[in-house]
Design an enzyme around this catalytic site. Structure first.
Site, PDB file in Angstrom:
ATOM      1  N   ARG A  83      -5.563  17.298  -5.237  1.00 21.38           N
ATOM      2  CA  ARG A  83      -4.914  16.241  -4.474  1.00 21.38           C
ATOM      3  C   ARG A  83      -5.374  16.312  -3.024  1.00 21.38           C
ATOM      4  O   ARG A  83      -5.279  17.358  -2.385  1.00 21.38           O
ATOM      5  CB  ARG A  83      -3.392  16.396  -4.546  1.00 21.38           C
ATOM      6  CG  ARG A  83      -2.609  15.485  -3.611  1.00 21.38           C
ATOM      7  CD  ARG A  83      -2.426  14.107  -4.199  1.00 21.38           C
ATOM      8  NE  ARG A  83      -1.753  13.210  -3.265  1.00 21.38           N
ATOM      9  CZ  ARG A  83      -0.446  13.021  -3.205  1.00 21.38           C
ATOM     10  NH1 ARG A  83       0.329  13.659  -4.042  1.00 21.38           N
ATOM     11  NH2 ARG A  83       0.070  12.169  -2.350  1.00 21.38           N
ATOM     12  N   ARG A  93      -4.217   9.018  -6.571  1.00 17.55           N
ATOM     13  CA  ARG A  93      -4.082  10.465  -6.441  1.00 17.55           C
ATOM     14  C   ARG A  93      -4.256  11.143  -7.799  1.00 17.55           C
ATOM     15  O   ARG A  93      -3.867  10.584  -8.837  1.00 17.55           O
ATOM     16  CB  ARG A  93      -2.767  10.848  -5.792  1.00 17.55           C
ATOM     17  CG  ARG A  93      -1.473  10.604  -6.544  1.00 17.55           C
ATOM     18  CD  ARG A  93      -0.827   9.234  -6.351  1.00 17.55           C
ATOM     19  NE  ARG A  93      -0.840   8.633  -5.041  1.00 17.55           N
ATOM     20  CZ  ARG A  93       0.124   8.785  -4.132  1.00 17.55           C
ATOM     21  NH1 ARG A  93       1.146   9.547  -4.393  1.00 17.55           N
ATOM     22  NH2 ARG A  93       0.055   8.163  -2.994  1.00 17.55           N
ATOM     23  N   ASP A  96       0.583  13.775  -8.452  1.00 14.65           N
ATOM     24  CA  ASP A  96       1.696  13.634  -7.517  1.00 14.65           C
ATOM     25  C   ASP A  96       2.904  14.312  -8.147  1.00 14.65           C
ATOM     26  O   ASP A  96       3.298  13.972  -9.265  1.00 14.65           O
ATOM     27  CB  ASP A  96       1.979  12.139  -7.317  1.00 14.65           C
ATOM     28  CG  ASP A  96       2.927  11.895  -6.171  1.00 14.65           C
ATOM     29  OD1 ASP A  96       2.430  11.716  -5.045  1.00 14.65           O
ATOM     30  OD2 ASP A  96       4.144  11.891  -6.395  1.00 14.65           O
ATOM     31  N   ASP A  98       6.802  15.092  -7.386  1.00 14.29           N
ATOM     32  CA  ASP A  98       7.917  14.786  -6.483  1.00 14.29           C
ATOM     33  C   ASP A  98       9.157  15.561  -6.902  1.00 14.29           C
ATOM     34  O   ASP A  98       9.538  15.549  -8.081  1.00 14.29           O
ATOM     35  CB  ASP A  98       8.249  13.286  -6.536  1.00 14.29           C
ATOM     36  CG  ASP A  98       7.223  12.446  -5.800  1.00 14.29           C
ATOM     37  OD1 ASP A  98       6.607  12.958  -4.845  1.00 14.29           O
ATOM     38  OD2 ASP A  98       7.029  11.282  -6.189  1.00 14.29           O
TER      39      ASP A  98
HETATM   40  O1  GSY Z   1       5.223   8.040  -5.730  1.00 13.18           O
HETATM   41  C1  GSY Z   1       4.350   8.393  -6.689  1.00 13.18           C
HETATM   42  C2  GSY Z   1       3.022   7.740  -6.586  1.00 13.18           C
HETATM   43  N1  GSY Z   1       3.051   6.316  -6.901  1.00 13.18           N
HETATM   44  C3  GSY Z   1       3.247   5.738  -8.108  1.00 13.18           C
HETATM   45  C4  GSY Z   1       3.484   6.248  -9.392  1.00 13.18           C
HETATM   46  O2  GSY Z   1       3.580   7.457  -9.642  1.00 13.18           O
HETATM   47  N2  GSY Z   1       3.628   5.314 -10.398  1.00 13.18           N
HETATM   48  C5  GSY Z   1       3.544   3.970 -10.170  1.00 13.18           C
HETATM   49  N3  GSY Z   1       3.688   3.139 -11.187  1.00 13.18           N
HETATM   50  N4  GSY Z   1       3.314   3.472  -8.936  1.00 13.18           N
HETATM   51  C6  GSY Z   1       3.176   4.348  -7.923  1.00 13.18           C
HETATM   52  N5  GSY Z   1       2.947   4.103  -6.621  1.00 13.18           N
HETATM   53  C7  GSY Z   1       2.876   5.290  -6.022  1.00 13.18           C
HETATM   54  S1  GSY Z   1       2.602   5.508  -4.340  1.00 13.18           S
END
Ligand code: GSY
Length: 155
Positions: A83, A93, A96, A98
């Site tokens: 990352r 990315r 990710d 979280d």
């Molecule tokens: O916040 C996580 C990264 N992220 C995502 C994700 O994990 N999934 C979807 N569908 N859209 C996203 N936009 C981001 S930024």
């Protein structure tokens, strides 16, 4: 021992292999045990929509770490798996990770907010969490199931 929930997402490279490797690396930490993993789901990008589709999932973990220590562990695994946080904040990315929930703990400090501040408005987070525990609630008592459909998108 606390139960925490994390969200996983990837939209670069071999997404499934990267998410599975992230879970393996977390579970290999003696202070962390991955106790349940949701199904992996293809989702449309939310925010910056002009990027590849995501693979998303959620996992329940049991941990003896403090929330800040767990966050540091998540960031370390993200780095190990390539990352690069120097690019666009909402862009593509490899992995990710979280920190979504940490028991009933509420933290609002620089660099660490628990529950995750956008958890309630993201379908790609709420759906896998509810798959792990349909009765899951936020520390303020709101049921996650009641939040579905009240916010943003990201199916
Ligand atoms: O916040 C996580 C990264 N992220 C995502 C994700 O994990 N999934 C979807 N569908 N859209 C996203 N936009 C981001 S930024």
């Amino acid at each position: 021992m606390a139960r925490a929930y994390i969200g996983l997402g990837s939209n670069l490279g071999d997404r499934r292999a990267l998410l599975e490797e992230a879970l393996r690396r977390l579970d290999a930490d003696p202070s962390v045990s991955v106790s349940a993993v949701s199904t992996f789901r293809e989702t449309e990008p939310v925010g910056v929509v002009d990027q590849p589709r995501f693979l998303n999932a959620a996992a329940a973990i049991e941990t003896t770490l403090e929330p800040r220590e767990l966050l540091e562990r998540l960031l370390a695994v993200e780095r190990e798996l390539g990352r690069d946080r120097s690019g666009e904040h909402w862009g593509p990315r490899t992995v990710d990770l979280d920190l979504l929930l940490f028991g009933d703990v509420v933290v609002d400090e620089p660099g660490l907010a628990v529950p995750h501040p956008r958890l309630h408005e993201r379908r790609f987070v709420l759906e896998p969490l509810l798959e792990l525990d349909p009765a899951l609630r936020l520390p303020d008592g709101r049921r996650l199931g009641d939040l579905l459909g009240t916010g943003e998108s990201g199916s």
